[in-house]
Design a protein around this motif. Structure first.
Motif, PDB file in Angstrom:
ATOM      1  N   VAL A 183      40.076  47.917   9.738  1.00 17.13           N
ATOM      2  CA  VAL A 183      39.848  49.388   9.613  1.00 17.13           C
ATOM      3  C   VAL A 183      41.099  50.329   9.282  1.00 17.13           C
ATOM      4  N   GLY A 207      44.208  56.101  29.391  1.00 22.47           N
ATOM      5  CA  GLY A 207      43.425  55.988  28.088  1.00 22.47           C
ATOM      6  C   GLY A 207      43.552  54.329  27.386  1.00 22.47           C
ATOM      7  N   GLY A 210      38.352  52.817  23.781  1.00 22.01           N
ATOM      8  CA  GLY A 210      38.619  54.274  23.062  1.00 22.01           C
ATOM      9  C   GLY A 210      37.833  54.237  21.865  1.00 22.01           C
ATOM     10  N   ILE A 222      33.778  53.670  16.338  1.00 19.65           N
ATOM     11  CA  ILE A 222      33.880  53.129  14.957  1.00 19.65           C
ATOM     12  C   ILE A 222      32.517  51.903  15.107  1.00 19.65           C
ATOM     13  N   LEU A 280      27.568  58.996  17.702  1.00 19.87           N
ATOM     14  CA  LEU A 280      28.046  57.773  17.598  1.00 19.87           C
ATOM     15  C   LEU A 280      28.281  57.115  18.942  1.00 19.87           C
ATOM     16  N   ASN A 326      36.252  59.463   7.649  1.00 20.18           N
ATOM     17  CA  ASN A 326      35.830  58.455   7.735  1.00 20.18           C
ATOM     18  C   ASN A 326      34.544  58.241   8.949  1.00 20.18           C
ATOM     19  N   ASP A 334      31.024  56.955   8.789  1.00 20.52           N
ATOM     20  CA  ASP A 334      30.511  56.332   9.788  1.00 20.52           C
ATOM     21  C   ASP A 334      29.069  56.777  10.523  1.00 20.52           C
ATOM     22  N   LEU A 345      42.094  68.114  29.593  1.00 26.72           N
ATOM     23  CA  LEU A 345      41.718  67.712  30.788  1.00 26.72           C
ATOM     24  C   LEU A 345      43.243  67.246  31.639  1.00 26.72           C
ATOM     25  N   GLY A 381      49.845  58.258  20.058  1.00 31.18           N
ATOM     26  CA  GLY A 381      48.538  58.300  19.517  1.00 31.18           C
ATOM     27  C   GLY A 381      48.072  59.587  19.202  1.00 31.18           C
ATOM     28  N   ASP A 382      46.915  59.803  19.032  1.00 36.85           N
ATOM     29  CA  ASP A 382      46.132  60.893  18.731  1.00 36.85           C
ATOM     30  C   ASP A 382      46.412  62.268  19.448  1.00 36.85           C
TER      31      ASP A 382
END
Ligand SMILES: Cc1cc2nc3c(=O)[nH]c(=O)nc-3n(C[C@H](O)[C@H](O)[C@H](O)COP(=O)(O)OP(=O)(O)OC[C@H]3O[C@@H](n4cnc5c(N)ncnc54)[C@H](O)[C@@H]3O)c2cc1C
Ligand SMILES: Cc1cc2nc3c(=O)[nH]c(=O)nc-3n(C[C@H](O)[C@H](O)[C@H](O)COP(=O)(O)OP(=O)(O)OC[C@H]3O[C@@H](n4cnc5c(N)ncnc54)[C@H](O)[C@@H]3O)c2cc1C
Ligand code: SF4
Ligand code: SF4
Ligand code: FES
Lengths: 286, 473
Positions: free
Chosen positions: B82, B139, B169, B175, B250, B281, B285, B408, B442-443
Motif C-alpha cells: 500500500v 489505537g 485500524g 483498506i 468501507l 485512495n 477503494d 473523543l 500517526g494521522d
C-alpha cells in the motif's frame, strides 16, 4: 471485552427482556443517558442499547431490550451465564443533570427503562421528578414499579384506558405542564413519540431533551452513519448526542434514516428465523 | 507484477496483484545498479536500506533481505502493498527516468510473503530483559502496532487499547481485502501477541478510561487514534438514505463483512448506480468495493450491469490517488467523471436518486500574477462553469472528501494541546505532547497521511518513550 449475563428475565410478554451484565469497568464510568454497543458473535451486528441501570458497587449494568429484529431476537435466546462477545461503552454524552425544579420524564416503548437511572440523578440534584409512561394497554407497560420507587410521581397513560389515564402520554404531559409547570422535559422512546412530545412542550417554551436512536455502526464518531440534522447542522448521534434539544431536531430526517435498511433487515430476520425454525419448534415442544 | 484479469477480479474480493515468483523477484532485483549515493533510501520516509535488501534478493537470500527491511520497516507485507512508492522510494530511483524504477515495493512485499510461506527454522527469540515499566497505546493502526512492537523489544510491558472489536485500524476496517488481505494484518497482530503485547478491544479511550486513568496504571502513553472523522460536503440531500461516508461504507463491508449479508448480520445497500465523490485512495477503494458488490448483486439477480461513477472536481492529472489505483479502477470499469462537482443530491421517497453536478474548468492564471492559479496543496484551481448543471443518476452516493480529527480523546484529556484543526500537537518528531509522559503520532498528529509515515511515527515515539522511561525513576 465481552460480558457475562448474570440475570435475565422477561419483563413484558412476549418481547421485552431485562438483562443484568457483568461489566465492572463500564459500570464504574457510565452515567445516566449513555449507551453501550454490543455484538453477540463473530457474524453479529453492532447494536446500541441504552443503560437501564448502572451499579458500580456490584460491577453490573442493566439493559432493557425490545426484540424487534434479528439481533434483538437472538439476544432474547441467550441464557444466564452466557457471554455477550463484545460489549463496548459507555458511549455518548451523559444526560446533563441540573436542578430545573420540576423535571418531567416521558417514556414510551423500551424508553421507560433508560429513564430510571436519570430519575435517580435528577432526584439527587434536588428536582421534583414526575414520570409519564405510556403503552397501548396495561399489560404492555414496563418499568412502572421501578420508576415509582425513584420518582416523586408516576403518571400512567394507556390508549385503551386499562390503567391510569386513557389516552396518549402527550395529553398527560400537557395536563401536567398546565397544572404544575415544568423546568425540563426529557423524552426517550420511539421517534414519533418524541416528536409528539416536542410538539406538546413547544407552545409552553419548556426545554425538551430527547434521546435519538439513529442507526449506528462504530459509536465513536468514525462512520457518520448516525448523523441527523439538529438546528440545521449535521450532528453525529453517537458522539454529539444521543441527547439533543428536541425543538431543534429534524424529525423527518431521523425517521427516514431509521428506515434505511428495513427491507434488508427483514431479509436477515426471515433467514435467521428459517434457520432456527427447527430449533424454536423443538424448544416449544419441550 | 502479474495481476488477475479485470473481468475476473471485479467480481470478488480476492487480491488483485498476485506478487512475484522467486525467479521474477530475482530478475527484478538484478536490475538495481546499487547506486553509491542511494537516492532511493532518502525517498523512503523510514529509510529502508533498499540497495542492501535488493542485493540479498538478487542472491536468493530472502530471509536476510527481510531482516534488512525490518531494521527500518516493521510491516513490509503491508507497506510493500500500500505504500505510494511512485511518489516515494521509486520516484527517486536512478533508473526511473530512462528505464523505469526498480519495483522496490513489490520486492519488499515479495520478501515478506516469501518468508511467510517458507518460514525459516524459527530462530530462538533473544530473551528480552523486562524493565518492569509499562506503556499504554491508544489505537491499533500502523502507528500503534509499530510502537508496540518496538517497546516490547525493549522489554516494556505494552497494552493496546482499541475502540473497535477488532485491531488493525484502517488496515482492517478501511483498506479493502483485494488490496490488502486481512490475513496479513491478522498475522502481524499475532506476532505482536507472541512478543507479549496485550490488546484490549472495545475500549474507547475518553469514555471507558481517560488518558489520566491510563497514566495511573502505566508509565507512559502513546495516542495514535487516526484521523477518523468523516467530512461531508454540507450540500442539500446529504441526509438521504443511500448516502454514505466512505468510512461507513468501507467499515460495513470490511469490518462488518456486509458483503456476506445475510450470512453476516450487517447490511449495506449499493443499488446498481453508484456515485463516489472524491479522488483520493479512499475514493478509489470505495468505488472498487461498490463495483464488486453491485456486479455480484446484478449477476445473482439477473439485472443490468451496474455503473460506478467517480465524481472529481479537478482534472485527471490532479487526482490525489496513486496512479496504480486509478489504473486498476479504470480497468475494472469505474467511470471517471472528472471536472465535475456535486451541488445537491436529489431524492425520491427519502432515498437518493441523482446527483446534480456542475462542470468545472481550470482557472486561467491571473495575467498580472507570475504564479499559476494553484491552491495550498499546489494543485491547479478549478471553478464551476455557469449554467452547466447536469444530473448523474445514482441510488448510492459515497462521500469520500476527506476526514478530520476525532475529538473523543482530547475532550477528555485536560492540558493536551491541539492545533487549529483539532489534531494533537507534537513538539517534535518524537511525538512528545504538552502532557508529560504522553506521546502522539500517526494521522491524529499529521492529518490523513500514509501507513508508512504512521508506522515511522510509532517507531520514533517508541524510541522517545524508551528514553523517557530510562530516566524516569
Ligand atoms: C442510542 C440508542 C439507544 C438505544 N437503546 C435501546 C434500548 O435501550 N432498548 C432497545 O430495545 N432498543 C434500543 N435501541 C434500538 C436498538 O438499537 C435497535 O432496536 C436494534 O439495533 C435493532 O436490531 P435488530 O437486529 O434486532 O433489528 P433490525 O431488524 O436490524 O432493526 C430494527 C430497527 O432498529 C433500528 N436499527 C437497526 N440496526 C441498528 C443499529 N445498528 N443501530 C441502531 N439502530 C438500528 C432500525 O431503525 C431498524 O429499522 C437504541 C438505539 C440507539 C441508537
Ligand atoms: C480507505 C483507505 C485507504 C487508504 N489507502 C492507503 C494506501 O494505499 N497507502 C497508504 O500509505 N495509506 C493509505 N491510507 C491511509 C492510512 O491507512 C493511514 O494514514 C494510516 O492507517 C494511519 O495510521 P494510524 O495508526 O495513525 O491510524 P489508524 O489506522 O486510523 O488507526 C487508529 C486506530 O485507533 C482507534 N481509535 C480511535 N479512537 C480511539 C479511542 N478513543 N480509543 C481507542 N482507540 C481508538 C481506531 O479504531 C483505529 O483502530 C488509506 C486510508 C483509508 C481510510
Ligand atoms: S536508486 Fe534504484 S537503482 Fe539505485 S540503488 Fe536505489 S533501487 Fe537500486
Ligand atoms: S517502506 Fe514504502 S517507501 Fe519505504 S522502501 Fe518500502 S515501499 Fe518504499
Ligand atoms: S455510529 Fe458511526 S459515527 Fe456515530
Amino acid at each position: 471485552m465481552g460480558a457475562k449475563i448474570l440475570e435475565k428475565r422477561i419483563i413484558r410478554e412476549p418481547d421485552v427482556y431485562y438483562y443484568r451484565l457483568e461489566a465492572p469497568l463500564i459500570s464504574r464510568k457510565a452515567k445516566p443517558g449513555q449507551f453501550v454497543i454490543l455484538r453477540l458473535h463473530d457474524k453479529g451486528e453492532r447494536i446500541p442499547l441504552s443503560l437501564a441501570d448502572i451499579n458500580p458497587k456490584d460491577g453490573t449494568i442493566s439493559l432493557v431490550v425490545m426484540a424487534v429484529g434479528k439481533t434483538t431476537a437472538e439476544m432474547a435466546g441467550l441464557k444466564v451465564g452466557e457471554q455477550i462477545q463484545d460489549l463496548c461503552g459507555p458511549l455518548g454524552l451523559p444526560t446533563h443533570i441540573e436542578n430545573a425544579g420540576r423535571v418531567v420524564l416521558v417514556g414510551g416503548g423500551f424508553g421507560a427503562a433508560p429513564l430510571y437511572p436519570m430519575a435517580k440523578a435528577f432526584r439527587d440534584a434536588g428536582n421534583y421528578v414526575t414520570a409519564v409512561i405510556g403503552a397501548r394497554s396495561a399489560d404492555l407497560l414496563i418499568y412502572e414499579k421501578e420508576l415509582s420507587e425513584t420518582c416523586n410521581r408516576v403518571i400512567v397513560a394507556t390508549d385503551d384506558g386499562s390503567k391510569g389515564v386513557k389516552g396518549l402520554v402527550t395529553s398527560s404531559l400537557e395536563q401536567e405542564i398546565k397544572e404544575n409547570g415544568a423546568g425540563l422535559v426529557v423524552a426517550v422512546g420511539p421517534a414519533p413519540m418524541m416528536k409528539a412530545v416536542c410538539n406538546t412542550t413547544k407552545p409552553f417554551g419548556v426545554k425538551t431533551v430527547v434521546s435519538l436512536n439513529a442507526i449506528m455502526v462504530d459509536g465513536t464518531g468514525m462512520c457518520g452513519g448516525c448523523r441527523v440534522r439538529v438546528g440545521g447542522k449535521t450532528r453525529f448521534v453517537c458522539a454529539d448526542g444521543p441527547e439533543f434539544d428536541g425543538h431543534e431536531v429534524d424529525w423527518d430526517c431521523l425517521m427516514n434514516r431509521q428506515k434505511m435498511y428495513t427491507g434488508r433487515e427483514k431479509e436477515s430476520f426471515e433467514a435467521w428465523k428459517n434457520r432456527h425454525k427447527g430449533l424454536a419448534e423443538e424448544g416449544a415442544a419441550k | 507484477m502479474p495481476e488477475r484479469p479485470a473481468e475476473e477480479r471485479a467480481l470478488d474480493f480476492g487480491e488483485v496483484a498476485l506478487g512475484y515468483t522467486l525467479e521474477l523477484a530475482r530478475a527484478e532485483a538484478a536490475r538495481c545498479i546499487q547506486c553509491k549515493n542511494r537516492p532511493c533510501v532518502s525517498g523512503c520516509p523510514v529509510g529502508v536500506p533498499i540497495p542492501d535488501f535488493i542485493r540479498h534478493i538478487k542472491e536468493g537470500e530472502i530471509q536476510k533481505a527481510l531482516e534488512v527491511i525490518k531494521t527500518a520497516n516493521l510491516l513490509p507485507a503491508v507497506c510493500g502493498r500500500v505504500c505510494p512508492q511512485e511518489s516515494q522510494c521509486e520516484k527517486v530511483c536512478t533508473l526511473s527516468k530512462k528505464f523505469g524504477a526498480v519495483a522496490i515495493g513489490r520486492l519488499e512485499r515479495f520478501a515478506a510473503d516469501y518468508m511467510a510461506e517458507n518460514p525459516a527454522a524459527a530462530e530462538k527469540a533473544a530473551e528480552v530483559k523486562k524493565t518492569g515499566k509499562s506503556v499504554a497505546i491508544v489505537g491499533s493502526g500502523p502507528a500503534g502496532l509499530a510502537c508496540a512492537y518496538d517497546l516490547a523489544r525493549h522489554g516494556h510491558q505494552v497494552k493496546i487499547y482499541e475502540a473497535l472489536h477488532a485491531p488493525g485500524g484502517v488496515l482492517f476496517y478501511g483498506i479493502p481485502e483485494f488490496r490488502l488481505p486481512k490475513k496479513i494484518v491478522a498475522s502481524e497482530i499475532e506476532k505482536l501477541k507472541q512478543v507479549g503485547v496485550e490488546i484490549t478491544t472495545n475500549a474507547v479511550i475518553g469514555k471507558l478510561f481517560s488518558v489520566d486513568d491510563l497514566l495511573a496504571e502505566h508509565d507512559a502513553c502513546f495516542i495514535c487514534t487516526g484521523a477518523g472523522l468523516p467530512r461531508f460536503m454540507e450540500i442539500e440531500g446529504e441526509d438521504l438514505n443511500g448516502v454514505y461516508s466512505a468510512n461507513e461504507f468501507l467499515t460495513r463491508v470490511n469490518l462488518m463483512r456486509a458483503y456476506d449479508f445475510p450470512e453476516y448480520d450487517t447490511p449495506v445497500e449499493t443499488g446498481l448506480k453508484i456515485a463516489v465523490v472524491g479522488g483520493g485512495n479512499v475514493a478509489m477503494d470505495a468505488a472498487r468495493t461498490a463495483l464488486r458488490l453491485a456486479r455480484r448483486a446484478s449477476r445473482e439477480r439477473g439485472l443490468p450491469s451496474p455503473k460506478v461513477y467517480l465524481v472529481y472536481r479537478r482534472s485527471e492529472d490532479e487526482l490525489p490517488a496513486r496512479k496504480e489505483e486509478v489504473h486498476h479502477a479504470k480497468d475494472e470499469g469505474v467511470i471517471f467523471e472528472t471536472c465535475s462537482n456535486p451541488v445537491r443530491l436529489i431524492g425520491e421517497n427519502g432515498r437518493v436518486r441523482a446527483v446534480e453536478c456542475v462542470r468545472m474548468s481550470v482557472c486561467e492564471p491571473d495575467p498580472l500574477a507570475e504564479a499559476p492559479a494553484v491552491d495550498a496543496s499546489g494543485r491547479k484551481k478549478f471553478r464551476p462553469i455557469a449554467n452547466s448543471e447536469y444530473r448523474i443518476e445514482a441510488d448510492t452516493v459515497i462521500m469520500s472528501i476527506g476526514t478530520g480529527a476525532n475529538p473523543l480523546v482530547p475532550m477528555d484529556t485536560p492540558g493536551l494541546e491541539l492545533n487549529a484543526k483539532g489534531y494533537i500537537l507534537a513538539k517534535d518528531a518524537s511525538g512528545q505532547t504538552s502532557r508529560k509522559g504522553v506521546y502522539a503520532g500517526g494521522d491524529i498528529v499529521t492529518g490523513s497521511a500514509t501507513v508508512i509515515s504512521a508506522m515511522g511515527a510509532g517507531r520514533q515515539a517508541a524510541r522517545a518513550i524508551d528514553e523517557y522511561l530510562k530516566n524516569k525513576k
